[in-house]
Design a protein around this motif. Structure first.
Motif, PDB file in Angstrom:
ATOM      1  N   GLU F  56       0.828  -1.183   0.000  1.00 30.52           N
ATOM      2  CA  GLU F  56       0.000   0.000   0.000  1.00 30.52           C
ATOM      3  C   GLU F  56       0.871   1.243   0.000  1.00 30.52           C
ATOM      4  O   GLU F  56       1.756   1.376   0.816  1.00 30.52           O
ATOM      5  N   GLY F  57       0.655   2.123  -0.927  1.00 35.74           N
ATOM      6  CA  GLY F  57       1.369   3.394  -0.924  1.00 35.74           C
ATOM      7  C   GLY F  57       0.656   4.381  -0.031  1.00 35.74           C
ATOM      8  O   GLY F  57      -0.195   5.128  -0.464  1.00 35.74           O
ATOM      9  N   ARG F  58       0.970   4.314   1.225  1.00 32.67           N
ATOM     10  CA  ARG F  58       0.279   5.199   2.154  1.00 32.67           C
ATOM     11  C   ARG F  58       0.671   6.645   1.921  1.00 32.67           C
ATOM     12  O   ARG F  58       1.808   6.944   1.580  1.00 32.67           O
ATOM     13  N   LEU F  59      -0.243   7.548   2.103  1.00 36.30           N
ATOM     14  CA  LEU F  59       0.076   8.969   2.051  1.00 36.30           C
ATOM     15  C   LEU F  59       0.899   9.287   3.285  1.00 36.30           C
ATOM     16  O   LEU F  59       0.382   9.391   4.378  1.00 36.30           O
ATOM     17  N   TRP F  60       2.169   9.455   3.103  1.00 36.76           N
ATOM     18  CA  TRP F  60       3.012   9.654   4.286  1.00 36.76           C
ATOM     19  C   TRP F  60       3.612  11.044   4.254  1.00 36.76           C
ATOM     20  O   TRP F  60       3.271  11.903   5.051  1.00 36.76           O
ATOM     21  N   ALA F  61       4.471  11.262   3.322  1.00 39.12           N
ATOM     22  CA  ALA F  61       5.059  12.586   3.208  1.00 39.12           C
ATOM     23  C   ALA F  61       5.154  12.849   1.729  1.00 39.12           C
ATOM     24  O   ALA F  61       6.217  13.049   1.178  1.00 39.12           O
ATOM     25  N   THR F  62       4.009  12.844   1.104  1.00 38.96           N
ATOM     26  CA  THR F  62       3.996  12.880  -0.355  1.00 38.96           C
ATOM     27  C   THR F  62       4.686  14.128  -0.901  1.00 38.96           C
ATOM     28  O   THR F  62       5.354  14.071  -1.923  1.00 38.96           O
ATOM     29  N   GLY F  63       4.517  15.232  -0.174  1.00 36.02           N
ATOM     30  CA  GLY F  63       5.132  16.459  -0.645  1.00 36.02           C
ATOM     31  C   GLY F  63       6.638  16.332  -0.739  1.00 36.02           C
ATOM     32  O   GLY F  63       7.291  16.964  -1.549  1.00 36.02           O
ATOM     33  N   LEU F  64       7.176  15.488   0.112  1.00 35.41           N
ATOM     34  CA  LEU F  64       8.610  15.292   0.130  1.00 35.41           C
ATOM     35  C   LEU F  64       9.042  14.234  -0.856  1.00 35.41           C
ATOM     36  O   LEU F  64      10.225  13.952  -0.994  1.00 35.41           O
ATOM     37  N   GLY F  65       8.093  13.604  -1.493  1.00 34.90           N
ATOM     38  CA  GLY F  65       8.441  12.517  -2.402  1.00 34.90           C
ATOM     39  C   GLY F  65       8.597  11.204  -1.682  1.00 34.90           C
ATOM     40  O   GLY F  65       8.881  10.185  -2.298  1.00 34.90           O
ATOM     41  N   ALA F  66       8.417  11.211  -0.402  1.00 35.89           N
ATOM     42  CA  ALA F  66       8.551   9.977   0.361  1.00 35.89           C
ATOM     43  C   ALA F  66       7.152   9.415   0.578  1.00 35.89           C
ATOM     44  O   ALA F  66       6.288  10.102   1.099  1.00 35.89           O
ATOM     45  N   ASP F  67       6.933   8.206   0.123  1.00 39.39           N
ATOM     46  CA  ASP F  67       5.687   7.545   0.497  1.00 39.39           C
ATOM     47  C   ASP F  67       6.020   6.146   0.963  1.00 39.39           C
ATOM     48  O   ASP F  67       7.141   5.683   0.851  1.00 39.39           O
ATOM     49  N   ALA F  68       5.036   5.502   1.503  1.00 35.96           N
ATOM     50  CA  ALA F  68       5.298   4.221   2.143  1.00 35.96           C
ATOM     51  C   ALA F  68       4.982   3.065   1.202  1.00 35.96           C
ATOM     52  O   ALA F  68       4.436   2.054   1.606  1.00 35.96           O
ATOM     53  N   THR F  69       5.324   3.228  -0.057  1.00 36.22           N
ATOM     54  CA  THR F  69       5.056   2.145  -0.992  1.00 36.22           C
ATOM     55  C   THR F  69       6.024   0.989  -0.763  1.00 36.22           C
ATOM     56  O   THR F  69       7.231   1.182  -0.709  1.00 36.22           O
ATOM     57  N   LEU F  70       5.470  -0.204  -0.621  1.00 37.53           N
ATOM     58  CA  LEU F  70       6.297  -1.402  -0.456  1.00 37.53           C
ATOM     59  C   LEU F  70       6.140  -2.259  -1.706  1.00 37.53           C
ATOM     60  O   LEU F  70       5.188  -2.122  -2.457  1.00 37.53           O
ATOM     61  N   ARG F  71       7.106  -3.135  -1.885  1.00 35.89           N
ATOM     62  CA  ARG F  71       7.021  -3.981  -3.072  1.00 35.89           C
ATOM     63  C   ARG F  71       7.724  -5.286  -2.753  1.00 35.89           C
ATOM     64  O   ARG F  71       8.900  -5.297  -2.375  1.00 35.89           O
ATOM     65  N   LEU F  72       6.988  -6.350  -2.868  1.00 39.41           N
ATOM     66  CA  LEU F  72       7.550  -7.661  -2.564  1.00 39.41           C
ATOM     67  C   LEU F  72       7.710  -8.419  -3.867  1.00 39.41           C
ATOM     68  O   LEU F  72       6.739  -8.826  -4.478  1.00 39.41           O
ATOM     69  N   ASP F  73       8.989  -8.572  -4.274  1.00 40.05           N
ATOM     70  CA  ASP F  73       9.217  -9.411  -5.439  1.00 40.05           C
ATOM     71  C   ASP F  73      10.142 -10.553  -5.031  1.00 40.05           C
ATOM     72  O   ASP F  73      10.459 -10.704  -3.840  1.00 40.05           O
ATOM     73  N   GLY F  74      10.575 -11.301  -5.971  1.00 39.36           N
ATOM     74  CA  GLY F  74      11.339 -12.499  -5.646  1.00 39.36           C
ATOM     75  C   GLY F  74      12.590 -12.211  -4.838  1.00 39.36           C
ATOM     76  O   GLY F  74      12.890 -12.897  -3.860  1.00 39.36           O
ATOM     77  N   PHE F  75      13.318 -11.180  -5.228  1.00 42.22           N
ATOM     78  CA  PHE F  75      14.567 -10.888  -4.541  1.00 42.22           C
ATOM     79  C   PHE F  75      14.308 -10.436  -3.105  1.00 42.22           C
ATOM     80  O   PHE F  75      14.959 -10.898  -2.167  1.00 42.22           O
ATOM     81  N   SER F  76      13.324  -9.542  -2.940  1.00 41.23           N
ATOM     82  CA  SER F  76      12.957  -9.132  -1.589  1.00 41.23           C
ATOM     83  C   SER F  76      12.512 -10.336  -0.775  1.00 41.23           C
ATOM     84  O   SER F  76      12.845 -10.482   0.397  1.00 41.23           O
ATOM     85  N   PHE F  77      11.772 -11.162  -1.442  1.00 42.83           N
ATOM     86  CA  PHE F  77      11.211 -12.336  -0.757  1.00 42.83           C
ATOM     87  C   PHE F  77      12.331 -13.208  -0.209  1.00 42.83           C
ATOM     88  O   PHE F  77      12.281 -13.672   0.934  1.00 42.83           O
ATOM     89  N   LEU F  78      13.370 -13.425  -1.036  1.00 43.64           N
ATOM     90  CA  LEU F  78      14.505 -14.219  -0.577  1.00 43.64           C
ATOM     91  C   LEU F  78      15.097 -13.607   0.688  1.00 43.64           C
ATOM     92  O   LEU F  78      15.371 -14.290   1.677  1.00 43.64           O
ATOM     93  N   PHE F  79      15.272 -12.303   0.652  1.00 47.07           N
ATOM     94  CA  PHE F  79      15.830 -11.619   1.821  1.00 47.07           C
ATOM     95  C   PHE F  79      14.898 -11.748   3.024  1.00 47.07           C
ATOM     96  O   PHE F  79      15.348 -11.990   4.140  1.00 47.07           O
ATOM     97  N   CYS F  80      13.609 -11.596   2.772  1.00 47.45           N
ATOM     98  CA  CYS F  80      12.662 -11.691   3.888  1.00 47.45           C
ATOM     99  C   CYS F  80      12.740 -13.045   4.548  1.00 47.45           C
ATOM    100  O   CYS F  80      12.721 -13.172   5.776  1.00 47.45           O
ATOM    101  N   LEU F  81      12.829 -14.067   3.715  1.00 51.25           N
ATOM    102  CA  LEU F  81      12.926 -15.419   4.273  1.00 51.25           C
ATOM    103  C   LEU F  81      14.198 -15.562   5.089  1.00 51.25           C
ATOM    104  O   LEU F  81      14.182 -16.085   6.200  1.00 51.25           O
ATOM    105  N   LEU F  82      15.303 -15.090   4.521  1.00 52.27           N
ATOM    106  CA  LEU F  82      16.576 -15.196   5.245  1.00 52.27           C
ATOM    107  C   LEU F  82      16.506 -14.449   6.567  1.00 52.27           C
ATOM    108  O   LEU F  82      16.919 -14.946   7.614  1.00 52.27           O
ATOM    109  N   VAL F  83      15.980 -13.231   6.502  1.00 52.14           N
ATOM    110  CA  VAL F  83      15.995 -12.373   7.682  1.00 52.14           C
ATOM    111  C   VAL F  83      15.128 -12.974   8.785  1.00 52.14           C
ATOM    112  O   VAL F  83      15.547 -13.094   9.929  1.00 52.14           O
ATOM    113  N   THR F  84      13.922 -13.374   8.419  1.00 49.72           N
ATOM    114  CA  THR F  84      13.052 -13.909   9.466  1.00 49.72           C
ATOM    115  C   THR F  84      13.502 -15.295   9.899  1.00 49.72           C
ATOM    116  O   THR F  84      13.515 -15.599  11.092  1.00 49.72           O
TER     117      THR F  84
END
Ligand code: NA
Ligand code: NA
Lengths: 113, 112, 126, 488, 91, 909
Positions: F56-84
């Protein structure tokens, strides 16, 4: 009336100028003071009286008070300055015998560096 | 003459003497200052005081000082002598006498 | 007249600055006081005043006509008083400095920055 | 409460409190109570003003004396003034709480409360006023109050520091005064809007050039920017902790605000008579950042170290102004808000460290992580924020400035900011490690007062809040830039 | 300009000369007492200026200044005299 | 996804509190939390297989260009598995490892680890680059806290600071890169950045962006020349080392490089630099790994070498490189974490650090030894462990890529060393040198042996049945990195291939290294060039140099000489004005020439003469008097130019300055010997005159411009009509601009407070020095003069609204009245005559001035709107301005007296 006013003003200014010349010319501070405070007072007073005669806009009261204040303050200031001058050891011209010697402490060296 | 009247008279006389002295002595100063070969003979003289009230003494010193050519330098601590600086005098005694007759007498009448 | 006043005001400012650069604290103080005076002349010129009349409405009149700029006078008045307060305050400080250091030479009155040499410190020593 | 009352309160309350504190000065307890009560009321009033001014319904300016606009001194309820006023109030509140433990009866009797309140009133006055001469008056008031606070212990170092401060400030005051008078002489007005209008309509002449230079020099000095910064590290460290915290938070920012008001609001950064000075802004900003971060690195005395950081941070703000873009100005406003809170907090923290370990010298402090873990945590917030570590306010502030530099075509300034940021990290992490992490090397180990921790918590909390929700502040900063630019 | 105003303008020049002379004494000294005697002289000259300005402008407000000036400068003179007397004992 | 992150954050703060309640088993309980997260991610596997999911791209600090958009793809997923996954094991392990620590410290440790886990998840899930940066820096900070966990140790703190400073430097570089990308593309989306890589590279910032990204990645992943922080970071508690400094955090650099491969590959020097740095890192780390004495440090250097390999693989082009990189990432995380666990257990059990001091530990730590064997075989790339497969891919990738032989050779050598190290760390502590260790402090516990065993066995099972992991993690990861689907096939046996031959060479060399470890080790240790070449020293030396430079610079600038400080200001002011004038390119205009009025001109010139005399005066008193002359002349100038109020005020101020400064001059020496030499004086004079000339130019130009002020005209018109005052200046002061006056009044009040604070003498309440002996005439008349002055001040105050005067000057004159008393009879007498404390007077005055504006508020008018009451008849009109002016009067009176009395008292001491 205008001529009287003008005359008084000229006389007053002349006295002020004379007083100023005395301040320059006289040789020691006490002598200069005579010139500054007394001739100056008179000059001011004459000038002010002249102005008051000329001006009828109600400045009279203030003018007279002005003269009064000058008469009150200048002599007293002069006395204080005179004594301070003496006490602070300033060199005085032409005073042969000094009756104040022993009566007032006097700085042997002038305060002025 | 009653005391108040005497005082009024003294006041008028003092004022008159003072005005005359002021003008006359100022002219003296002017003469000295403007003379090409300016020569003064300043003196410090001691004037004995017969007055007793401080206000009277102060008035005496004031009149002496207001007159051009003389300034009261000091009043002795016992308030019996006035030390006066005189711009130009040849005769101390005459000067002292003039102070006493011109001012002291009338101040005594006015205030003592 | 204006040019003359401008020159004199600037000249006073220059003299004041020269005094401020002295190491004698009292001279510096006098210089700062003089600086305020010089500045006031310059301020006065900002009123573009060429009238010698006072900014006081004459009796019977309802408005000031042909008067000088009153605003700049009010500002200068404020500036004079503030300058006075600052001068006296600095005098108080100098007197205290004299009491504690027995000197009015700025080179001797330096305790604020006299923290000793900065301690040699090794970045690896944490 | 009527709008007019709301606008005057941020100034009137502190002054009334100062008067009361002066009356009660012999009774330390009552003076303290006055100070606290006034500050609390001020906080409420400032927040109320802020909310009212930003609620969409425009809050009209007030002209004191009830005169028409332009013919009296007015307060405008516009950004960034109304944004800064509550920030000032929060810092004042925190320091007032901190003062409960730091400022004893002797200092209270010497007028601590009256002086602080007078200074806060002056700062608020400067943030709200629409009149250039009035601005000058508030600077003078703040200066005198600051000198009074600086010398409150009468130590010889304080006297010396105050002389240095005063000499500089009086020079600056004169330059500012002449500059303001020249603005009046050129435009016939002292009101910022009309002056801005007048400058916009006329070509640059010599008088404008000189007036702008005088105002720049004067306020650069007040902001502590290089090369006119020398007074600040020579004096701030001699003040008592609470006082230094107030100074660090408010005074230089007040100076910088004046730069914003004059060079954005009156002259308009890209022209209107002062355009030729703008290239200098960048040089000043870069020099400030570099010289002052070097100063911080050279110190082990906490107060001097922080004094240098205070100025280095103003350098970042100046970088924002130097860009002469709306984004840059907004960045400067954002940075101001962040910096006011963080700088005050750091000084408060330093004071607590000193209290606990008995020394201002970082080579002799330590052990607070173990003894006072809550403090170590609270203190880490301003430390990391100043270092520009996310998610604290300083990260956003720094990021915005650098981004604005890129967008404004002055990447080199952003690079300087980045480099300074690196050195800031080195300095601040060493600071925290020395104070909290390493073992204590001193015998004194006093407990920290609760009031001190509460004060720090208040400020640290604000920093975290800004860090977590920067967008809100950024929107306000952008609106501030718009308002300021709209003046010219 | 009326005749009186012309006269006043002329007199003010003479006053200015008196001012210069007094200022000369003030700057040159040589003793401190001289400088303050010059201040007394200046007071008188300043009152004179107030008087001629009154005539020049036809406004009596300037006389008010002369009035206060005598009193104000008396205090300065007194302060200075006291200073000289107290100062003599100290180096 | 957002929910997982939030849950993780909240959990990190709350779950470790268990450790406060539960003692030994806390680790196992807390580990359930990351394990739960692991499970949650695994359950998302089917989604990831199909592609990627955006959070979800939450409205966080949109004016600053910073938003809370997350994205889970294969590479992130590998890291998530390792980390947890590894995170759960780390926590289990830490529960057993930290038995010596207090509950508080253990809670702290668990909190930090879980927070770190959250930060890691955030970094790899972030789609917005600013968000990524936030988490990236958070990992640095948490690493800092974990490395320095044992804050009593100076080594720990030093290592922690070093790690932080290096990685924070990288963080700043990343910030720069992100901001530049944002500047070029107008967005902070990572996906967009990768899509528009060529655009980035083509922009003017292209090279800078790539350089910054590379530096950021190299610092985080400990690549040369930033590698040195990692071995030092081994000061962290071993569970933290295992987690942060081998399995997860250090791989963030690789993550970043892999993500931005299209970007850096778009600049000509991108791949070359990456590969060069990787090779340098590998070589250096290999040598250092052989030189390492400690178990953990050997592992640390081998980690650096492995990170070098990963970097190399990112740098190489072609799909196989990507497959190899992903595979090796997984393999390395597993076996290295396991080895760290083993190292930790050995350390925990023996307290020994040096590899040479250990031996025969298999007797005491049999399960640890078993795990160590398993993990080491994987590290050595011995089939059938997963390490073997990844190594095969490594060689294949190199052979297939377009690169020359050098990287290949280096990779062979490095891998041989890895084999050697693996052998040494397994054989020497556990199986060789029996008798070196007789007893251990701690035995094995389930918490200590389960995690390494799980990892070692997983390494084996995955390679034996790679299908699941390939489908779930590897294939999506490769697809995500490479940008398109790649057929990934993990097999232990490929048949005889060049890769197998290379593996054989590697294993053979490695065996030789194991055999001759001791001589090689000692020989290398003897060569201390490696120490002197260590960048670590360079870093510290540069820090030292930087601080030295800073100190020198500061000493140069902040030298403490007030005179030179002020010279900077004055000269700087001149420079600013000159710049401004020159930059504007205009010359000052001259105003119309008006006839000179002689008298005012002379008066003003006297003022200037006074200033010059003051500047040249040799005594302070002379300077004071001549400065006073200037003030006097300026006052007359005001008088002659229509400013009676200014004249009056200036005269009063000059008199007061004399009174106050003579008090000061009583105390200080009057002689003012020169404090500057001739050259300095000349320079000062030149600078001062410069400022004067420039000011002159500006002012003259201003007067030439002419001008009128609408406000002034308004005041002239309205002063009497609307504000009931004839004296327009006074009306401005109390009414039109009364607010300024209020501020100014406060200025004066504050000056009084300051004076009191500084000057209140200690004996102020007791007897004071006897009054000065003054002239009899003065002593007799002073009282009368005081009354006169006081009366005058009241008149000035009262008439101020219509005539020259007002509260300010009235107050000044009134203070002169008391100054006379103080001069004649002493300060104590003057204070008694005043009856109230000056500060009380100030306070009352302030209250009056402030209050005079309040009644208006009640009527709804703005503050300081004055109210007037005209009673009619002979009574004067009354207004609140009078209260205001009275307040001003009292404040000025009280303040000046506070200053005066204080100064006189202090000076007389
Ligand atoms: Na690749
Ligand atoms: Na190749």
């Amino acid at each position: 009336m205008t001529i009287l006013a003008a005359g008084l003003m000229i006389a007053g200014t002349a006295f002020l100028l004379v007083a100023a010349i005395g301040v320059i010319r006289l040789p020691d501070p006490l002598q200069r003071m005579h010139s500054a405070t007394k001739a100056g007072t008179l000059g001011c007073a004459l000038l002010l009286i002249g102005v008051m005669i000329h001006d009828d806009s109600g400045a009279d009261r203030i003018g007279w008070m002005n003269i009064l204040f000058l008469l009150l303050t200048l002599p007293v200031g002069a006395q204080m300055l005179a004594r301070a001058t003496y006490v602070s050891g300033t060199r005085l011209e032409g005073i042969a015998d000094d009756p104040l010697d022993g009566e007032l402490d006097r700085a042997t060296e002038p305060v002025e560096p | 003459m009653t005391a108040p009247l005497r005082r009024i008279r003294a006041g008028i006389v003092l004022t008159g003497i003072f005005l005359w002295d002021l003008v006359a002595a100022s002219c003296d100063v002017a003469r000295i200052v403007l003379s090409p070969r300016m020569r003064t003979s300043p003196r410090i003289v001691v004037v004995p005081i017969a007055l007793t009230r401080p206000a009277a003494i102060a008035l005496f010193a004031y009149f002496v000082s207001l007159t051009p050519g003389s300034t009261c330098l000091h009043v002795s601590r016992d308030r019996t002598r006035l030390f006066v600086h005189i711009l130009d005098t040849d005769d101390d005694a005459a000067t002292i006498a003039r102070f006493k007759s011109h001012f002291e007498r009338w101040i005594a009448e006015l205030l003592e | 007249m204006t040019i003359l006043y401008a020159a004199i005001g600037s000249g006073i400012v220059a003299c004041a600055l020269y005094m401020i650069l002295s190491r004698n604290l009292v001279r510096m103080l006098l210089g700062l006081s003089l600086l305020a005076t010089g500045a006031n002349i310059l301020l006065f010129l900002a009123g573009h005043t060429r009238s010698q009349q006072p900014p006081i409405i004459a009796d019977g009149a309802r408005a000031l006509t042909n008067g000088p700029d009153p605003m700049i006078q009010a500002l200068i008045l404020t500036a004079i008083v503030i300058g006075f307060a600052l001068t006296v305050m600095l005098a108080v400080l100098v007197l205290r400095a004299w009491r504690s250091e027995a000197s009015i030479d700025a080179r001797d009155v330096g305790t604020a920055e006299d923290l000793g040499p900065p301690r040699q410190r090794d970045p690896a020593d944490v | 409460m009527s709008d007019a009352v709301l606008l005057i309160l941020p100034v009137l309350l502190p002054f009334a409190g100062a008067t009361l504190a002066l009356v009660l000065r012999r009774h330390a307890g009552l003076a303290t109570a006055t100070g606290i009560a006034t500050t609390a009321l001020l906080t409420l009033a400032s927040l109320a003003l802020f909310l009212r001014a930003t609620d969409g319904d425009p809050l009209p300016a007030t002209v004191f004396g009830g005169w028409p606009q332009g013919f009296g001194i007015g307060f405008s309820a516009s950004l960034p003034g109304v944004l800064l006023v509550p920030v000032v109030a929060v810092v004042t509140l925190a320091t007032a709480i901190y003062a409960l433990a730091d400022i004893g009866p002797r200092r209270r009797r010497a007028g601590y409360d009256a002086l602080t309140l007078a200074m806060v009133g002056a700062v608020n006055g400067a943030f709200l006023t629409d009149d250039l001469f009035n601005l000058y008056v508030w600077f003078e008031l703040a200066l005198l109050a600051a000198l009074g606070l600086l010398t409150i212990d009468r130590r010889s170092a304080q006297i010396d520091g105050a002389i240095r401060y005063a000499a500089f400030a009086m020079l600056a005051a004169t330059f500012i005064l002449i500059g303001v008078a020249m603005v009046y002489g050129i435009t016939g007005t002292l009101e910022v809007r009309s002056a801005a209008q007048a400058f916009a309509d006329r070509p640059t002449d010599a008088a404008t050039a000189i007036a702008a230079a005088l105002l720049l020099g004067g306020f650069v000095l007040k902001s502590g920017l290089v090369p006119f910064h020398l007074w600040l590290p020579a004096s701030y460290h001699t003040a008592p902790t609470t006082v230094a915290a107030v100074f660090a938070g408010l005074l230089t920012k007040m100076g910088f605000f004046a730069l914003l008001l004059i060079f954005v609001g009156v002259f308009g950064v890209t022209g209107g008579g002062a355009g030729q000075l703008v290239p200098l802004f960048g040089v000043i900003a870069a020099a400030t950042m570099l010289v002052c971060i070097a100063g911080a690195l050279a110190q082990t005395d906490m107060r001097r170290l922080l004094a240098y950081h205070v100025i280095a941070q103003v350098g970042y703000m100046m970088a924002g102004l130097a860009l002469a873009t709306r984004e840059g100005v907004a960045a400067a406003v954002f940075y101001m808000v962040h910096s006011i809170i963080v700088q005050a907090n750091l000084f408060l923290g330093a004071g607590l460290i000193r209290r606990s370990s008995g020394s201002w010298d970082l080579t002799r402090t330590g052990g607070l992580m173990r003894r006072e873990p809550l403090f170590a945590l609270l203190f880490a917030v301003p430390v990391l924020s100043l270092a520009g570590i996310p998610p604290f306010s300083g990260f956003w502030a720094k990021m915005i400035v650098i981004r604005a530099s890129l967008d404004g075509g002055m990447a080199w300034l952003g690079a300087v900011a980045l480099f300074t940021g690196l050195l800031t990290i080195v300095s601040m992490t060493t600071f925290w490690s020395d104070a909290c992490w390493k073992q204590s090397r001193s015998a004194t180990q006093r407990r920290l007062p609760t009031s001190g921790l509460v004060a720090m918590a208040l400020l640290s909390g604000t920093t975290v809040a800004i860090g977590l929700a920067p967008g809100w502040l950024w929107a306000l900063a952008e609106r501030s830039a718009q308002t300021l630019a709209g003046l010219s | 300009m009326t005749g009186m105003q012309t006269l006043s303008a002329g007199l003010s020049v003479i006053l200015a000369i008196a001012l210069v002379l007094a200022a000369w004494r003030m700057v040159r000294g040589p003793s401190f007492a001289d400088r303050f005697i010059a201040l007394d002289m200046l007071t008188a000259v300043a009152v004179g200026f107030a008087a001629v300005t009154t005539v020049l402008t036809g406004r009596s407000e300037f006389l008010d200044i002369g009035l206060s000036l005598a009193l104000i400068n008396f205090v300065a003179t007194a302060a200075f005299a006291v200073f000289l007397e107290l100062r003599k004992g100290r180096k | 996804m957002f929910a997982i992150l939030l849950l993780s954050l909240v959990g990190a703060c709350l779950v470790p509190l268990i450790a406060r309640v539960v003692g030994r088993g806390a680790g196992l309980l807390i580990a359930l939390f990351p394990a739960g997260l692991f499970a949650a991610f695994v359950s998302m596997a089917p989604v990831v297989e199909r592609g990627w999911v955006t959070g979800e791209g939450r409205l966080w600090a949109t004016g600053l260009g910073a938003d809370a958009t997350l994205r889970l793809d294969g590479f992130s997923f590998l890291f998530c598995l390792l980390v947890t996954g590894i995170g759960a094991l780390v926590i289990v392990y830490a529960g057993g490892y930290l038995t010596d620590k207090s509950r508080t410290e253990r809670t702290r440790f668990f909190t930090l680890i879980l927070l770190f886990l959250t930060a890691m998840l955030g970094t790899v899930l972030a789609e917005n680059l600013l968000l990524l940066l936030v988490f990236w820096e958070a990992t640095s900070i948490l690493s800092f806290l974990l490395v320095g966990f044992d804050s009593k140790s100076a080594r720990s703190r030093r290592a922690a600071l070093m790690a932080l400073q290096v990685t924070a430097f990288g963080g700043l570089m990343l910030l720069a890169a992100v901001l530049m990308i944002g500047h070029v593309l107008g967005t902070y989306s990572m996906a967009t950045a990768v899509d528009r890589a060529s655009e980035i590279a083509a922009s003017p910032y292209g090279n800078a962006i790539v350089a910054c990204i590379l530096i950021a990645a190299f610092t985080k992943s400990a690549q040369f020349p930033f590698h040195f922080w990692l071995p030092n970071a081994m000061q962290a508690p071993t569970p933290a080392s295992a987690f942060l400094h081998s399995a997860t955090m250090v791989k963030l650099g690789i993550y970043l490089l892999a993500r931005f491969e299209p970007v850096f590959a778009s600049v000509p020097w991108g791949r070359t630099s990456v590969i060069t740095i990787a090779c340098l890192t590998m070589l250096l780390a290999a040598v250092q790994a052989l030189r390492a004495e400690g178990f953990k440090s050997a592992l640390a250097y081998s980690t650096v070498a492995s990170l070098g390999i990963l970097t190399l693989l990112v740098g190489l082009d072609g799909p196989t490189a990507t497959v190899a990189m992903v595979g090796f990432l997984l393999a390395h995380a597993m076996y290295k974490a396991a080895l760290f666990f083993c190292a930790g257990s050995v350390l925990h059990a023996t307290g020994l650090y040096s590899l040479r001091a250990m031996g025969g530990l298999v007797r005491f730590l049999p399960f640890t030894a078993l795990a160590c064997v398993g993990a080491s075989l994987s590290m050595a790339g011995i089939p059938p462990f997963i390490g073997f497969i990844s190594k095969e891919f490594l060689f294949q990738a190199q052979l297939e890529s377009s690169w020359e032989i050098v990287p290949l050779a280096i990779a062979v050598i490095v891998n041989a060393v890895m084999v050697g190290v693996a052998g040494v760390i397994t054989l020497r502590p556990f199986f060789l040198g029996h008798g070196k260790v007789d007893a251990v402090k701690h035995g094995e516990t389930l918490s200590l042996v389960a995690p390494p065993l799980v990892l070692a066995l997983a390494g084996l099972f995955i390679s034996l049945d790679p299908e699941w992991i390939t489908r779930v993690a590897l294939r999506p990861a490769v697809a995500a990195v490479f940008g398109q689907a790649v057929e990934v096939k993990l097999e232990v046996w490929h048949g005889i291939t060049p890769m197998l031959l290379l593996s054989g060479v590697v294993v053979g060399t490695g065996a030789l290294i194991v055999g001759f470890w001791k001589p090689i080790h000692l020989r290398l240790r003897a060569v201390d060039r490696f120490d002197t070449l260590a960048v670590e020293r360079l870093w510290e030396a540069s820090l030292r140099a930087m601080i030295g430079t800073a100190r020198a610079l500061t000493g140069l600038v902040q030298h403490g000489d007030l005179r030179r400080y002020l010279l900077v200001v004055v000269a700087g002011m001149a420079a600013l004005m000159l710049w401004s004038l020159a930059g504007a390119g205009v010359l000052p205009r001259l105003p119309d020439i008006e006839p000179v009025r002689i008298a005012p001109a002379v008066v003003a010139l006297v003022g200037l003469a006074g200033a010059i005399a003051a500047a040249r005066a040799t005594s302070l008193l002379g300077a004071m008097i001549t400065a006073g002359l200037t003030g006097f002349a300026i006052a007359i100038t005001f008088l002659m130019n229509g400013a009676p109020d200014l004249a009056l005020t200036q005269f009063s101020v000059e008199a007061l300055v004399v009174v106050l400064l003579t008090a000061l001059l009583l105390a200080v020496p009057l002689a003012s010997p020169p404090t500057r030499n001739v050259a300095m004086r000349r320079r000062d004079a030149a600078v001062a005159v410069g400022v004067g000339v420039l000011l002159f130019a500006g002012i003259v130009d201003m007067t030439a411009g002419g001008g009128s002020s609408a406000a002034s005209d308004y005041y002239a018109r309205m002063s009497y009509v609307a504000a009931y005052g004839h004296n327009v200046v006074n009306v401005i002061l109390v009414d039109f601009r009364g607010f300024d006056t209020l501020g100014e009044t406060l200025v004066i009040a504050v000056a009084a407070v300051l004076a009191r604070s500084l000057l209140k003498s200690r004996d102020s309440d007791t007897a004071t020095s006897p009054p000065p002996e003054v002239h009899f005439a003065f002593a007799t008349t002073a009282r009368g003069f005081a009354w006169l002055l006081f009366a005058a001040s009241l008149v000035i105050l009262w008439r101020g609204h219509d005539q020259p005067g007002g509260g300010f000057v009235g107050g000044l004159v009134a203070s002169l009245a008391l100054a006379i008393v103080a001069l004649a009879y002493g300060v104590a007498r003057a204070e008694r005559a005043l009856r109230v404390d000056p500060l009380t007077l100030v306070a009352i005055g302030m209250a009056l001035a402030l209050a005079s504006g309040l009644p208006a508020l009640a009527t709804g008018s703005p503050y300081l709107t004055h109210l007037w009451w005209e009673p009619g008849g002979w009574l004067p009109k009354l207004g609140t301005t009078m209260i205001f002016d009275l307040g001003v009067y009292m404040v000025v009176l009280g303040a000046v007296l506070a200053l005066l009395f204080g100064l006189q008292r202090e000076a007389a001491r």
